[in-house]
Design a protein around this motif. Structure first.
Motif, PDB file in Angstrom:
ATOM      1  N   ARG A   1       0.810  -1.225   0.000  1.00 25.90           N
ATOM      2  CA  ARG A   1       0.000   0.000   0.000  1.00 25.90           C
ATOM      3  C   ARG A   1       0.838   1.268   0.000  1.00 25.90           C
ATOM      4  O   ARG A   1       0.411   2.301  -0.490  1.00 25.90           O
ATOM      5  N   ASP A   2       2.006   1.190   0.600  1.00 25.89           N
ATOM      6  CA  ASP A   2       2.805   2.407   0.768  1.00 25.89           C
ATOM      7  C   ASP A   2       4.288   2.152   0.492  1.00 25.89           C
ATOM      8  O   ASP A   2       5.136   2.377   1.354  1.00 25.89           O
ATOM      9  N   PRO A   3       4.600   1.682  -0.708  1.00 23.64           N
ATOM     10  CA  PRO A   3       5.988   1.295  -0.979  1.00 23.64           C
ATOM     11  C   PRO A   3       6.966   2.458  -0.900  1.00 23.64           C
ATOM     12  O   PRO A   3       8.114   2.282  -0.487  1.00 23.64           O
ATOM     13  N   LEU A   4       6.499   3.637  -1.266  1.00 23.43           N
ATOM     14  CA  LEU A   4       7.400   4.794  -1.234  1.00 23.43           C
ATOM     15  C   LEU A   4       7.846   5.082   0.196  1.00 23.43           C
ATOM     16  O   LEU A   4       9.017   5.369   0.453  1.00 23.43           O
ATOM     17  N   ALA A   5       6.919   4.992   1.119  1.00 26.51           N
ATOM     18  CA  ALA A   5       7.261   5.233   2.529  1.00 26.51           C
ATOM     19  C   ALA A   5       8.226   4.168   3.038  1.00 26.51           C
ATOM     20  O   ALA A   5       9.142   4.455   3.806  1.00 26.51           O
ATOM     21  N   VAL A   6       8.027   2.931   2.589  1.00 24.81           N
ATOM     22  CA  VAL A   6       8.961   1.857   2.972  1.00 24.81           C
ATOM     23  C   VAL A   6      10.361   2.194   2.478  1.00 24.81           C
ATOM     24  O   VAL A   6      11.341   2.115   3.221  1.00 24.81           O
ATOM     25  N   ARG A   7      10.455   2.595   1.224  1.00 20.47           N
ATOM     26  CA  ARG A   7      11.773   2.842   0.618  1.00 20.47           C
ATOM     27  C   ARG A   7      12.499   4.007   1.279  1.00 20.47           C
ATOM     28  O   ARG A   7      13.728   4.068   1.237  1.00 20.47           O
ATOM     29  N   ARG A   8      11.739   4.898   1.885  1.00 21.34           N
ATOM     30  CA  ARG A   8      12.407   6.018   2.588  1.00 21.34           C
ATOM     31  C   ARG A   8      13.147   5.546   3.823  1.00 21.34           C
ATOM     32  O   ARG A   8      14.032   6.234   4.330  1.00 21.34           O
ATOM     33  N   THR A   9      12.754   4.385   4.337  1.00 16.95           N
ATOM     34  CA  THR A   9      13.300   3.950   5.623  1.00 16.95           C
ATOM     35  C   THR A   9      14.345   2.845   5.501  1.00 16.95           C
ATOM     36  O   THR A   9      14.827   2.341   6.517  1.00 16.95           O
ATOM     37  N   ILE A  10      14.662   2.440   4.294  1.00 10.34           N
ATOM     38  CA  ILE A  10      15.539   1.277   4.141  1.00 10.34           C
ATOM     39  C   ILE A  10      16.822   1.610   3.387  1.00 10.34           C
ATOM     40  O   ILE A  10      16.912   2.594   2.662  1.00 10.34           O
ATOM     41  N   GLY A  11      17.829   0.754   3.619  1.00 13.01           N
ATOM     42  CA  GLY A  11      19.032   0.749   2.794  1.00 13.01           C
ATOM     43  C   GLY A  11      19.226  -0.693   2.350  1.00 13.01           C
ATOM     44  O   GLY A  11      18.873  -1.623   3.082  1.00 13.01           O
ATOM     45  N   VAL A  12      19.744  -0.881   1.154  1.00  9.30           N
ATOM     46  CA  VAL A  12      19.834  -2.227   0.584  1.00  9.30           C
ATOM     47  C   VAL A  12      21.188  -2.452  -0.063  1.00  9.30           C
ATOM     48  O   VAL A  12      21.701  -1.566  -0.756  1.00  9.30           O
ATOM     49  N   THR A  13      21.764  -3.618   0.171  1.00 12.66           N
ATOM     50  CA  THR A  13      22.849  -4.086  -0.698  1.00 12.66           C
ATOM     51  C   THR A  13      22.346  -5.349  -1.369  1.00 12.66           C
ATOM     52  O   THR A  13      21.619  -6.144  -0.769  1.00 12.66           O
TER      53      THR A  13
ATOM     54  N   LEU B   1      18.457  -2.122   7.421  1.00 13.78           N
ATOM     55  CA  LEU B   1      19.457  -2.372   6.391  1.00 13.78           C
ATOM     56  C   LEU B   1      19.252  -3.795   5.890  1.00 13.78           C
ATOM     57  O   LEU B   1      19.297  -4.745   6.671  1.00 13.78           O
ATOM     58  N   PHE B   2      19.017  -3.943   4.603  1.00  8.52           N
ATOM     59  CA  PHE B   2      18.838  -5.270   4.010  1.00  8.52           C
ATOM     60  C   PHE B   2      20.120  -5.649   3.267  1.00  8.52           C
ATOM     61  O   PHE B   2      20.563  -4.910   2.390  1.00  8.52           O
ATOM     62  N   LEU B   3      20.671  -6.781   3.629  1.00  9.92           N
ATOM     63  CA  LEU B   3      21.899  -7.261   2.990  1.00  9.92           C
ATOM     64  C   LEU B   3      21.606  -8.616   2.361  1.00  9.92           C
ATOM     65  O   LEU B   3      21.370  -9.592   3.068  1.00  9.92           O
ATOM     66  N   ASP B   4      21.592  -8.653   1.044  1.00  9.59           N
ATOM     67  CA  ASP B   4      21.307  -9.903   0.343  1.00  9.59           C
ATOM     68  C   ASP B   4      22.626 -10.569  -0.002  1.00  9.59           C
ATOM     69  O   ASP B   4      23.340 -10.125  -0.889  1.00  9.59           O
ATOM     70  N   GLU B   5      22.940 -11.626   0.718  1.00 12.19           N
ATOM     71  CA  GLU B   5      24.204 -12.358   0.536  1.00 12.19           C
ATOM     72  C   GLU B   5      25.386 -11.385   0.532  1.00 12.19           C
ATOM     73  O   GLU B   5      26.100 -11.266  -0.457  1.00 12.19           O
ATOM     74  N   PRO B   6      25.640 -10.720   1.646  1.00 10.55           N
ATOM     75  CA  PRO B   6      26.616  -9.632   1.650  1.00 10.55           C
ATOM     76  C   PRO B   6      28.047 -10.068   1.376  1.00 10.55           C
ATOM     77  O   PRO B   6      28.865  -9.238   0.972  1.00 10.55           O
ATOM     78  N   THR B   7      28.378 -11.339   1.592  1.00  9.46           N
ATOM     79  CA  THR B   7      29.773 -11.737   1.366  1.00  9.46           C
ATOM     80  C   THR B   7      29.899 -12.773   0.261  1.00  9.46           C
ATOM     81  O   THR B   7      30.927 -13.452   0.157  1.00  9.46           O
TER      82      THR B   7
END
Lengths: 275, 369
Positions: free
Chosen positions: B122-134, B209-215
């Protein structure tokens, strides 16, 4: 109200940031700049005069060099748009698109920013063609309304062909498959749009097909604006007496095409980037 | 018979273990495994549960891709403020799909997901304001420098210029990238690229902070550096971390809690310590020449004290529910039995054993039972 204002701010700032980044990519290297500037210079200084000398012209009222110089705009702008489709593929497959997809920007900002950047490049190329053409002896009309018609034609052609490039790039997905589409889609319609000769000399069936190309309407509009009613382009399309009415109709066709093409491009972008 | 057994998680056994007395074994195990003494993050796993703020809330999450591929079959979990939460599983388990949904790049087919209180649908833009992703793959603007990449991120996340410059300087220093910030990212090594991406993801001070397979794909030394960096960043900035991995040591070392994911379902969710404790913290491991299926009946007659042997290839692992005290007796019985053993020893159990017990396969996708 506040939410709408916030959304507009988000859309504007996001699109502008991405637009600046796209322009920076295009002008980052000397080859990128040369690739943008060299074709207009080549065409307007060498090829167009050669064509004018060789072919002479089809009407004593039409200055063929001016006629072909404006055709160069209708060639280069879509060509630049189609080439930008490669950047779409590179960004998606090897580059930074995933970062943009998790950024707090509207998704539509991403293709729109690219379209605006391509429009900016097209504007520079067009300005170069007009400047060099004028220096070389082209007889351009410079009335305010004429220039506005001309700019409208260029801008809408750029947006339509960029949207087409974005769709094709996302659907095809690979550089090696997209490459052959650049001349096929970006150049072939130009030959059938009244670029080098009037539409009326085409076979009837081909002439009718050419009416569906944005190149046809854009070129007619550009020449209407910059050739002081000496070009029969609009008349070959609409067969009416009023030049103004015919120009408005072609403008309307281009506006509808641009809105539709950009809407499709945004829809395809969303479907191809969101699993 | 007393051959050295090398293990995937580098906890090597020594020959002395096989012949030592029980007491000597215990001391040898402790000294041999001293490098795995719990770090601060693992000690925190023993602390009372995360303070009640749920930064990530997932309920009955499902995802079916076109063609009927069911990637997620109804998973549920929460992540508390300041927690490092890991999703462990092999390729294709559903980890990246989960992260994709949490970061609004994948549409869920069902269920409810909230990130920092905002609904991802419903509110993806608000979600994206609060996250960092690798991301799993390296995602950098290759035409630009590290600094340019960071500034672009700051502008997209609307971090004010002065604040952005300050944070960039601090984070580059924390990640030891200050000297290379103005160089083109094409000249960066894999580890540098990953550190830059983590720097970038932290720039806008995200809640999660979302880390997808960081290493993934990094050499062991660099992986250690990244783990330390993640722990330090959590300590310094208090950010909540959700990471996906198929590296056992990463999950065990870095995560406060681990969700073991298999074929789109969470089969276990607890602290690494608790997951291993449930299994038994040590195990006897045998390598056999024959088909393990033919060996199992012979083992069944031994005093396994309720432990079920786990089979992976030609290796049979018997978790010791009663701990190391059980090891000597069991190994003596195995030696005396008809089981033909190529090598045998004791080691600590790992999350791979837990995974094998729960799913019948190893984390790296090898089939077992």
């Amino acid at each position: 109200m506040i939410q709408t204002a916030s959304m507009i701010q988000t859309a504007t700032l996001g699109t502008f940031t991405l637009y600046q980044r796209r322009l920076a990519v295009a002008t980052k290297t000397a080859s990128g700049i040369a690739g943008t500037m060299a074709p207009p210079i080549l065409w307007v200084l060498i090829i167009a005069p050669a064509l004018a000398d060789a072919l002479g012209g089809f009407s004593p009222n039409v200055d063929y060099y001016t006629y072909v110089a404006l055709a160069q705009v209708a060639l280069l702008v879509p060509f630049t748009s189609m080439f930008s489709g490669i950047n779409v593929i590179v960004d998606k497959n090897f580059g930074i698109l995933p970062e943009f997809l998790v950024a707090p920007v509207l998704r539509a900002s991403i293709p729109l920013a690219n379209a605006c950047a391509v429009l900016t490049i097209a504007s520079v190329q067009t300005a170069l063609i007009i400047s060099l053409g004028t220096a070389r002896g082209a007889e351009f009309s410079t009335s305010a309304t004429g220039v506005l018609w001309f700019i409208s034609g260029v801008a809408l052609l750029s947006l339509i062909t960029y949207a087409l490039a974005e769709v094709l790039a996302l659907v095809v997905g690979r550089q090696e498959a997209y490459g052959p589409l650049i001349p096929a889609v970006g150049v072939t319609p130009w030959f059938l749009s009244g670029s080098l000769f009037p539409l009326s000399v085409l076979p009837p069936v081909v002439e009718q097909i050419s009416l569906a190309f944005p190149w046809t309407h854009a070129l007619a509009l550009m020449r209407y604006g910059m050739m002081e009613n000496t070009d029969p382009g609009l008349a070959n399309i609409w067969h009416m007496d009023s030049e103004l009415l015919m120009a408005a109709l072609s403008l309307g066709v281009l506006v509808l095409m641009a809105i539709g093409a950009l809407a499709v491009a945004i829809r395809v972008f969303n479907s191809k980037t969101m699993a | 018979m007393n051959k050295r057994i090398e293990e995937e998680d580098r906890m090597n056994l020594t020959d002395e273990l096989a012949w030592a007395t029980m007491r000597e074994r215990e001391e040898l195990i402790r000294s041999n495994y001293s490098h795995t003494v719990r770090t601060s993050s693992q000690e925190r796993a023993d602390e009372p549960a995360i303070n009640g703020d749920q930064v990530v809330f997932v309920r009955d999450l499902r995802k079916t891709y076109a063609g009927g591929i069911e990637a997620l079959k109804g998973i549920s979990f929460e992540v508390g403020e300041g927690e490092i939460f890991g999703m462990l599983g092999p390729n294709g388990a559903g980890k990246t799909t989960t992260i994709g949904i949490l970061t609004t790049t994948v549409r869920p087919s069902g269920g409810r997901v909230l990130v920092a209180g905002h609904d991802v649908v419903r509110d993806p833009l608000a979600v994206r304001r609060t996250i960092g992703v690798t991301f799993q793959e390296s995602v950098l603007d290759n035409d630009f420098s590290g600094l340019d990449n960071l500034r672009l991120h700051a502008r997209l996340w609307r971090v004010p210029r002065a604040e952005a410059d300050e944070r960039i300087a601090a984070l580059l220093d924390a990640m030891d990238l200050t000297d290379r910030a103005r160089d083109g990212v094409r000249t960066y090594s894999g580890g540098m690229r990953r550190r830059l991406e983590i720097t970038r993801a932290l720039l806008a001070n995200p809640r999660v902070l979302f880390l997808d397979e960081p290493t993934l794909g990094l050499d062991p030394t660099v992986r250690q550096d990244i783990w330390e960096a993640i722990e330090q960043l959590r300590l310094r900035y208090g950010v909540t971390v959700v990471l996906s991995t198929h590296y056992l040591e990463e999950a065990e070392r870095v995560c406060d809690r681990v969700a073991i994911i298999h074929e789109g379902r969470i089969v276990a969710l607890d602290t690494p310590k608790a997951l291993l404790k449930a299994l038994g913290e040590e195990a006897v491991e045998l390598k056999v020449d024959a088909d393990p299926v033919t060996v199992l009946p012979a083992l069944a007659g031994l005093r396994l004290n309720g432990s079920s042997p786990l089979v992976l290839g030609k290796t049979i692992t018997i978790p010791l529910a009663e701990g190391g005290a059980q090891a000597g007796t069991l190994m003596d019985e195995i030696r005396s039995s008809s089981v033909s053993v190529a090598a045998m020893g004791i080691r600590r159990t790992t999350l791979n054993d837990a995974f094998l017990k729960l799913t019948g396969a190893g984390v790296n996708g090898h089939n077992g039972s």
